[in-house]
Design a protein around this motif. Structure first.
Motif, short mmCIF file in Angstrom:
data_model
loop_
_atom_site.label_atom_id
_atom_site.label_comp_id
_atom_site.label_asym_id
_atom_site.label_seq_id
_atom_site.Cartn_x
_atom_site.Cartn_y
_atom_site.Cartn_z
N VAL A 183 -6.98 -30.55 23.67
CA VAL A 183 -8.29 -31.19 23.64
C VAL A 183 -8.44 -31.97 22.34
CG1 VAL A 183 -10.79 -30.75 23.65
CG2 VAL A 183 -9.26 -29.32 25.03
N ALA A 184 -8.90 -33.21 22.45
CA ALA A 184 -9.18 -34.02 21.27
C ALA A 184 -10.30 -33.35 20.47
CB ALA A 184 -9.58 -35.43 21.68
N PRO A 185 -10.15 -33.25 19.15
CA PRO A 185 -11.12 -32.52 18.33
C PRO A 185 -12.58 -32.92 18.55
CG PRO A 185 -9.24 -33.17 16.99
CD PRO A 185 -9.07 -33.82 18.34
N GLU A 186 -12.82 -34.20 18.78
CA GLU A 186 -14.21 -34.66 18.95
C GLU A 186 -14.83 -34.18 20.27
OE1 GLU A 186 -11.55 -38.26 19.96
OE2 GLU A 186 -11.51 -36.57 18.57
N PHE A 187 -14.02 -33.61 21.16
CA PHE A 187 -14.53 -33.10 22.43
C PHE A 187 -14.49 -31.56 22.50
CE2 PHE A 187 -13.44 -37.44 23.51
CZ PHE A 187 -14.52 -37.83 24.28
N ALA A 188 -14.09 -30.91 21.41
CA ALA A 188 -13.93 -29.46 21.41
C ALA A 188 -15.22 -28.73 21.81
CB ALA A 188 -13.44 -28.98 20.06
N GLU A 189 -16.34 -29.11 21.24
CA GLU A 189 -17.60 -28.43 21.54
C GLU A 189 -17.97 -28.58 23.01
OE1 GLU A 189 -22.20 -28.69 20.12
OE2 GLU A 189 -20.66 -28.84 18.57
N GLN A 190 -17.84 -29.78 23.56
CA GLN A 190 -18.13 -29.99 24.98
C GLN A 190 -17.18 -29.18 25.86
OE1 GLN A 190 -18.08 -34.48 24.42
NE2 GLN A 190 -19.22 -34.25 26.33
N PHE A 191 -15.92 -29.13 25.48
CA PHE A 191 -14.93 -28.38 26.25
C PHE A 191 -15.30 -26.90 26.27
CE2 PHE A 191 -11.01 -25.89 26.36
CZ PHE A 191 -10.45 -26.35 27.55
N GLU A 192 -15.64 -26.34 25.12
CA GLU A 192 -16.00 -24.93 25.06
C GLU A 192 -17.25 -24.65 25.89
OE1 GLU A 192 -16.14 -23.39 21.08
OE2 GLU A 192 -14.20 -24.30 20.58
N GLU A 193 -18.22 -25.54 25.82
CA GLU A 193 -19.45 -25.34 26.60
C GLU A 193 -19.15 -25.36 28.09
OE1 GLU A 193 -23.07 -24.38 27.76
OE2 GLU A 193 -22.29 -24.24 25.72
N GLU A 198 -3.27 -28.04 18.01
CA GLU A 198 -2.74 -27.02 18.91
C GLU A 198 -3.67 -26.89 20.12
OE1 GLU A 198 -1.94 -23.42 16.77
OE2 GLU A 198 -0.19 -24.29 15.80
N PRO A 199 -3.16 -26.37 21.23
CA PRO A 199 -3.97 -26.31 22.45
C PRO A 199 -4.91 -25.11 22.50
CG PRO A 199 -1.81 -25.43 22.89
CD PRO A 199 -1.78 -25.93 21.46
N TYR A 200 -5.97 -25.27 23.28
CA TYR A 200 -6.74 -24.12 23.74
C TYR A 200 -5.87 -23.38 24.73
CZ TYR A 200 -11.26 -25.63 21.88
OH TYR A 200 -12.29 -25.96 21.06
N VAL A 201 -6.10 -22.09 24.90
CA VAL A 201 -5.37 -21.34 25.90
C VAL A 201 -6.40 -20.65 26.79
CG1 VAL A 201 -3.72 -19.49 26.37
CG2 VAL A 201 -3.42 -20.96 24.37
N PHE A 202 -6.35 -20.96 28.07
CA PHE A 202 -7.18 -20.29 29.06
C PHE A 202 -6.27 -19.24 29.69
CE2 PHE A 202 -9.27 -19.85 33.21
CZ PHE A 202 -10.54 -19.54 32.77
N LEU A 203 -6.51 -17.98 29.35
CA LEU A 203 -5.62 -16.89 29.73
C LEU A 203 -6.29 -16.02 30.79
CD1 LEU A 203 -2.95 -15.41 29.05
CD2 LEU A 203 -4.24 -14.13 27.33
N THR A 204 -5.65 -15.89 31.93
CA THR A 204 -6.17 -15.02 32.99
C THR A 204 -5.17 -13.92 33.29
OG1 THR A 204 -5.30 -16.45 34.74
CG2 THR A 204 -7.59 -16.80 34.11
N PHE A 205 -5.70 -12.80 33.72
CA PHE A 205 -4.89 -11.64 34.09
C PHE A 205 -5.12 -11.37 35.58
CE2 PHE A 205 -5.64 -11.31 29.62
CZ PHE A 205 -4.50 -10.75 29.09
N TRP A 206 -4.03 -11.12 36.28
CA TRP A 206 -4.06 -10.91 37.73
C TRP A 206 -3.25 -9.66 38.09
CZ3 TRP A 206 -6.97 -14.04 40.77
CH2 TRP A 206 -7.45 -15.21 40.18
N GLU A 207 -3.63 -9.00 39.14
CA GLU A 207 -2.89 -7.83 39.60
C GLU A 207 -1.50 -8.21 40.10
OE1 GLU A 207 -5.34 -5.79 42.43
OE2 GLU A 207 -6.75 -5.13 40.89
N SER A 208 -1.34 -9.44 40.62
CA SER A 208 -0.06 -9.85 41.20
C SER A 208 0.04 -11.37 41.29
CB SER A 208 0.09 -9.26 42.61
OG SER A 208 -0.87 -9.85 43.48
N HIS A 209 1.28 -11.83 41.50
CA HIS A 209 1.51 -13.25 41.76
C HIS A 209 0.75 -13.68 43.02
CE1 HIS A 209 4.78 -14.12 38.88
NE2 HIS A 209 5.14 -12.86 39.07
N GLU A 210 0.74 -12.82 44.02
CA GLU A 210 0.08 -13.14 45.30
C GLU A 210 -1.43 -13.35 45.09
OE1 GLU A 210 2.17 -10.46 44.85
OE2 GLU A 210 3.89 -11.47 45.75
N ALA A 211 -2.04 -12.52 44.26
CA ALA A 211 -3.48 -12.67 43.99
C ALA A 211 -3.76 -14.01 43.32
CB ALA A 211 -3.99 -11.52 43.13
#
Length: 105
Positions: free
Chosen positions: A10-20, A48-61
């Motif tokens: 994310v470009a620094p000038e858009f960080a706040e909008q991205f987080e919102e 450096e990038p933001y990281v959107f991290l998700t946890f799942w029970e399985s690949h299928e889920a």
């Protein structure tokens, strides 16, 4: 258990909008079978990038989520930021949890 990390530059000038955008997210993923949790991680170094991290029970889920109408609805909002808000392509990584100090995993 798997993790899915979406690294988003994310470009620094858009960080706040991205987080919102994530604070106001639709939350449709929260009700999906096999979904465990998500975390939005802010970079501590410029460029450096933001990281959107998700946890799942399985690949299928996770696959079921990406093929669902809820996924399409949740991601339809991605057009809310202009193209120049993103300073590079997203990088998607999938990992299996081998061990964790968190008893839920």
């Amino acid at each position: 258990m798997i993790t899915v990390a979406n690294r988003i530059f994310v470009a620094p000038e858009f960080a706040e909008q991205f987080e919102e955008r994530f604070r106001a997210r639709a939350g449709l993923v929260d009700t999906m079978p096999g979904f465990v949790a998500n975390h939005v991680l802010r970079p501590t170094k410029l460029g450096e990038p933001y990281v959107f991290l998700t946890f799942w029970e399985s690949h299928e889920a996770f696959r079921s989520w990406t093929e669902s109408d809820a996924f399409k609805q949740g991601h339809a909002r991605s057009g809310s930021l202009p193209r120049e808000a993103f300073s590079g392509p997203n990088v998607l990584e999938v990992h299996e949890v081998v061990t964790s100090s968190d008893p839920r995993f």
